[in-house]
Design an enzyme around this catalytic site. Sequence first.
Site, PDB file in Angstrom:
ATOM      1  N   LYS A 116     -67.629  14.606  19.940  1.00 49.53           N
ATOM      2  CA  LYS A 116     -66.511  14.456  20.885  1.00 49.53           C
ATOM      3  C   LYS A 116     -66.850  15.111  22.227  1.00 49.53           C
ATOM      4  O   LYS A 116     -66.465  14.630  23.280  1.00 49.53           O
ATOM      5  CB  LYS A 116     -65.229  15.072  20.299  1.00 49.53           C
ATOM      6  CG  LYS A 116     -64.670  14.358  19.081  1.00 49.53           C
ATOM      7  CD  LYS A 116     -64.233  12.927  19.382  1.00 49.53           C
ATOM      8  CE  LYS A 116     -63.102  12.863  20.382  1.00 49.53           C
ATOM      9  NZ  LYS A 116     -62.676  11.471  20.654  1.00 49.53           N
ATOM     10  N   ASP A 143     -59.581  19.932  20.150  1.00 45.02           N
ATOM     11  CA  ASP A 143     -59.731  21.392  20.126  1.00 45.02           C
ATOM     12  C   ASP A 143     -61.034  21.805  19.428  1.00 45.02           C
ATOM     13  O   ASP A 143     -61.502  22.927  19.619  1.00 45.02           O
ATOM     14  CB  ASP A 143     -58.531  22.036  19.419  1.00 45.02           C
ATOM     15  CG  ASP A 143     -58.265  21.469  18.030  1.00 45.02           C
ATOM     16  OD1 ASP A 143     -58.586  20.281  17.790  1.00 45.02           O
ATOM     17  OD2 ASP A 143     -57.721  22.198  17.175  1.00 45.02           O
ATOM     18  N   THR A 179     -62.931   9.948  13.207  1.00 44.66           N
ATOM     19  CA  THR A 179     -62.216  11.226  13.173  1.00 44.66           C
ATOM     20  C   THR A 179     -62.311  11.952  11.825  1.00 44.66           C
ATOM     21  O   THR A 179     -61.664  12.980  11.644  1.00 44.66           O
ATOM     22  CB  THR A 179     -60.723  11.000  13.508  1.00 44.66           C
ATOM     23  OG1 THR A 179     -60.183  10.089  12.547  1.00 44.66           O
ATOM     24  CG2 THR A 179     -60.535  10.445  14.899  1.00 44.66           C
ATOM     25  N   LEU A 229     -52.877   7.598  17.153  1.00 39.79           N
ATOM     26  CA  LEU A 229     -52.503   7.723  18.560  1.00 39.79           C
ATOM     27  C   LEU A 229     -52.479   6.361  19.247  1.00 39.79           C
ATOM     28  O   LEU A 229     -51.521   6.036  19.959  1.00 39.79           O
ATOM     29  CB  LEU A 229     -53.495   8.650  19.283  1.00 39.79           C
ATOM     30  CG  LEU A 229     -53.228   8.857  20.757  1.00 39.79           C
ATOM     31  CD1 LEU A 229     -51.863   9.512  20.981  1.00 39.79           C
ATOM     32  CD2 LEU A 229     -54.317   9.710  21.402  1.00 39.79           C
ATOM     33  N   TYR A 260     -68.673  16.559  14.246  1.00 40.46           N
ATOM     34  CA  TYR A 260     -67.553  15.857  14.898  1.00 40.46           C
ATOM     35  C   TYR A 260     -67.289  16.461  16.282  1.00 40.46           C
ATOM     36  O   TYR A 260     -67.199  15.748  17.288  1.00 40.46           O
ATOM     37  CB  TYR A 260     -66.302  15.963  14.013  1.00 40.46           C
ATOM     38  CG  TYR A 260     -65.023  15.540  14.694  1.00 40.46           C
ATOM     39  CD1 TYR A 260     -64.761  14.191  14.935  1.00 40.46           C
ATOM     40  CD2 TYR A 260     -64.082  16.486  15.112  1.00 40.46           C
ATOM     41  CE1 TYR A 260     -63.589  13.802  15.571  1.00 40.46           C
ATOM     42  CE2 TYR A 260     -62.911  16.099  15.745  1.00 40.46           C
ATOM     43  CZ  TYR A 260     -62.661  14.756  15.975  1.00 40.46           C
ATOM     44  OH  TYR A 260     -61.514  14.371  16.613  1.00 40.46           O
TER      45      TYR A 260
HETATM   46  N1  LIG Z   1     -56.558  13.518  14.253  1.00 45.21           N
HETATM   47  C1  LIG Z   1     -56.611  14.706  14.846  1.00 45.21           C
HETATM   48  O1  LIG Z   1     -56.214  15.735  14.291  1.00 45.21           O
HETATM   49  C2  LIG Z   1     -57.149  14.811  16.257  1.00 45.21           C
HETATM   50  C3  LIG Z   1     -57.165  16.072  16.858  1.00 45.21           C
HETATM   51  C4  LIG Z   1     -57.664  16.176  18.150  1.00 45.21           C
HETATM   52  C5  LIG Z   1     -58.123  15.048  18.817  1.00 45.21           C
HETATM   53  N2  LIG Z   1     -58.114  13.848  18.193  1.00 45.21           N
HETATM   54  C6  LIG Z   1     -58.624  12.697  18.940  1.00 45.21           C
HETATM   55  O2  LIG Z   1     -57.539  11.838  19.219  1.00 45.21           O
HETATM   56  C7  LIG Z   1     -57.985  10.489  19.252  1.00 45.21           C
HETATM   57  C8  LIG Z   1     -57.116   9.644  18.336  1.00 45.21           C
HETATM   58  O3  LIG Z   1     -57.245  10.158  17.008  1.00 45.21           O
HETATM   59  P1  LIG Z   1     -56.364   9.628  15.810  1.00 45.21           P
HETATM   60  O4  LIG Z   1     -55.845  10.808  15.077  1.00 45.21           O
HETATM   61  O5  LIG Z   1     -55.425   8.581  16.312  1.00 45.21           O
HETATM   62  O6  LIG Z   1     -57.501   8.989  14.912  1.00 45.21           O
HETATM   63  P2  LIG Z   1     -57.427   7.758  13.916  1.00 45.21           P
HETATM   64  O7  LIG Z   1     -56.058   7.591  13.374  1.00 45.21           O
HETATM   65  O8  LIG Z   1     -58.580   7.958  12.990  1.00 45.21           O
HETATM   66  O9  LIG Z   1     -57.711   6.543  14.897  1.00 45.21           O
HETATM   67  C9  LIG Z   1     -58.966   6.277  15.419  1.00 45.21           C
HETATM   68  C10 LIG Z   1     -59.137   4.792  15.440  1.00 45.21           C
HETATM   69  O10 LIG Z   1     -60.458   4.502  15.911  1.00 45.21           O
HETATM   70  C11 LIG Z   1     -60.978   3.468  15.114  1.00 45.21           C
HETATM   71  N3  LIG Z   1     -62.439   3.472  15.114  1.00 45.21           N
HETATM   72  C12 LIG Z   1     -63.319   4.173  14.344  1.00 45.21           C
HETATM   73  N4  LIG Z   1     -64.585   3.832  14.631  1.00 45.21           N
HETATM   74  C13 LIG Z   1     -64.499   2.902  15.625  1.00 45.21           C
HETATM   75  C14 LIG Z   1     -65.462   2.152  16.334  1.00 45.21           C
HETATM   76  N5  LIG Z   1     -66.776   2.278  16.104  1.00 45.21           N
HETATM   77  N6  LIG Z   1     -65.029   1.274  17.275  1.00 45.21           N
HETATM   78  C15 LIG Z   1     -63.702   1.108  17.515  1.00 45.21           C
HETATM   79  N7  LIG Z   1     -62.748   1.763  16.854  1.00 45.21           N
HETATM   80  C16 LIG Z   1     -63.151   2.657  15.920  1.00 45.21           C
HETATM   81  C17 LIG Z   1     -60.429   3.708  13.724  1.00 45.21           C
HETATM   82  O11 LIG Z   1     -60.449   2.487  13.008  1.00 45.21           O
HETATM   83  P3  LIG Z   1     -60.799   2.484  11.433  1.00 45.21           P
HETATM   84  O12 LIG Z   1     -59.901   3.509  10.813  1.00 45.21           O
HETATM   85  O13 LIG Z   1     -60.518   1.075  11.034  1.00 45.21           O
HETATM   86  O14 LIG Z   1     -62.244   2.856  11.355  1.00 45.21           O
HETATM   87  C18 LIG Z   1     -58.999   4.156  14.049  1.00 45.21           C
HETATM   88  O15 LIG Z   1     -58.104   3.067  14.111  1.00 45.21           O
HETATM   89  C19 LIG Z   1     -59.464  10.531  18.862  1.00 45.21           C
HETATM   90  O16 LIG Z   1     -60.240  10.499  20.028  1.00 45.21           O
HETATM   91  C20 LIG Z   1     -59.621  11.865  18.172  1.00 45.21           C
HETATM   92  O17 LIG Z   1     -60.939  12.341  18.271  1.00 45.21           O
HETATM   93  C21 LIG Z   1     -57.624  13.698  16.936  1.00 45.21           C
END
Ligand SMILES: NC(=O)c1ccc[n+]([C@@H]2O[C@H](COP(=O)([O-])OP(=O)(O)OC[C@H]3O[C@@H](n4cnc5c(N)ncnc54)[C@H](OP(=O)(O)O)[C@@H]3O)[C@@H](O)[C@H]2O)c1
Length: 288
Positions: free
Chosen positions: A136, A109, A69, A12, A132
């Site tokens: 959140k 969700d 995540t 995202l 998780y």
């Molecule tokens: N993925 C889903 O299905 C989903 C569903 C609902 C909500 N969300 C929410 O949407 C948001 C974006 O998710 P996404 O899918 O884009 O996740 P993502 O691809 O895993 O991206 C999260 C980013 O946060 C970084 N991160 C992890 N630990 C960190 C820390 N301590 N300090 C700073 N950065 C850190 C990760 O870096 P590294 O990979 O290098 O650790 C990664 O680049 C999150 O808040 C997630 O909870 C996701």
Amino acid sequence: MRILVTGASGQLGSEVVRLLQQREAERRRDRLEVAAADHAKLDVSRRDAVMAAISSFEPDVVFHAAAWTAVDACEGDPDRALAVNGLGTRHVAEAARRAGSHVVYVSTDYVFDGRSSEPYTEWDTTNPLSAYGRSKRAGELEIDPVWTTVRTSWLMGRTGSNIAKTILRLGRERGEALPFVDDQTGSPTVACDLAEKLLELGLARRPGVFHVTNQGSTTWFGLARAVLSAAGLDPGRVEPIKTAELVPPRPARRPAFSVLDNAALRLGGDRLLPAWEESVERLVSALG
Ligand SMILES: NC(=O)c1ccc[n+]([C@@H]2O[C@H](COP(=O)([O-])OP(=O)(O)OC[C@H]3O[C@@H](n4cnc5c(N)ncnc54)[C@H](OP(=O)(O)O)[C@@H]3O)[C@@H](O)[C@H]2O)c1
């Protein structure tokens, strides 16, 4: 306007940065200055680092897209989940209050237990089933009511690893049947659609909780079929199984039903995101 994005290289975060840079280049609005803070540049679990980054840049808006995540890994290390997703968000909130920044927090969700058979509205009671989800939810509690919280679900985009890419890889590598569970229902959401709405809400500093997903719902089985079809592969190879039949079992419990009613947008007359089928088809062609 100065904007800081945490988790800037995630699924995202990278779409949010791309859209902001596009606007910056087009100079469609007031001049934007974007700080893309990926994990290497800014670890949100480190209070001193977060305070320094936000107090020196003084962003008008912080898009907080950083999170740990890995849902099953979080189950094995709930302290780390809480340190990043809960306490990390507290650090962002503390620094943002001092700098006078508006925060946009992204949640999930998985804060719901999935016992409902009706889509969850923004005002429904949370009850996360996993470490998780709890972490959140802890992050949500750090967000001031005047800021923006966006809950989304089943996110997939062009960068990083995600379920759409996994389905495509399995579909191309394996000749045999592909088992996917058909007893978990949610709304697949494509990252670039979500990023557009996140910017719209965040730059307008819209307060409160918003559910933002692609419209409609399906199961992982239905999603796998749709992804294969969009890639010109045979959807008939996808076989429905139950969560209880997964080998090995997944450590984290998922809600059986986590469809989010985008009620705040819908009732407020805001444009909703497209149907998931349409957006997933576009994503699959972009993934090639
Ligand atoms: N993925 C889903 O299905 C989903 C569903 C609902 C909500 N969300 C929410 O949407 C948001 C974006 O998710 P996404 O899918 O884009 O996740 P993502 O691809 O895993 O991206 C999260 C980013 O946060 C970084 N991160 C992890 N630990 C960190 C820390 N301590 N300090 C700073 N950065 C850190 C990760 O870096 P590294 O990979 O290098 O650790 C990664 O680049 C999150 O808040 C997630 O909870 C996701």
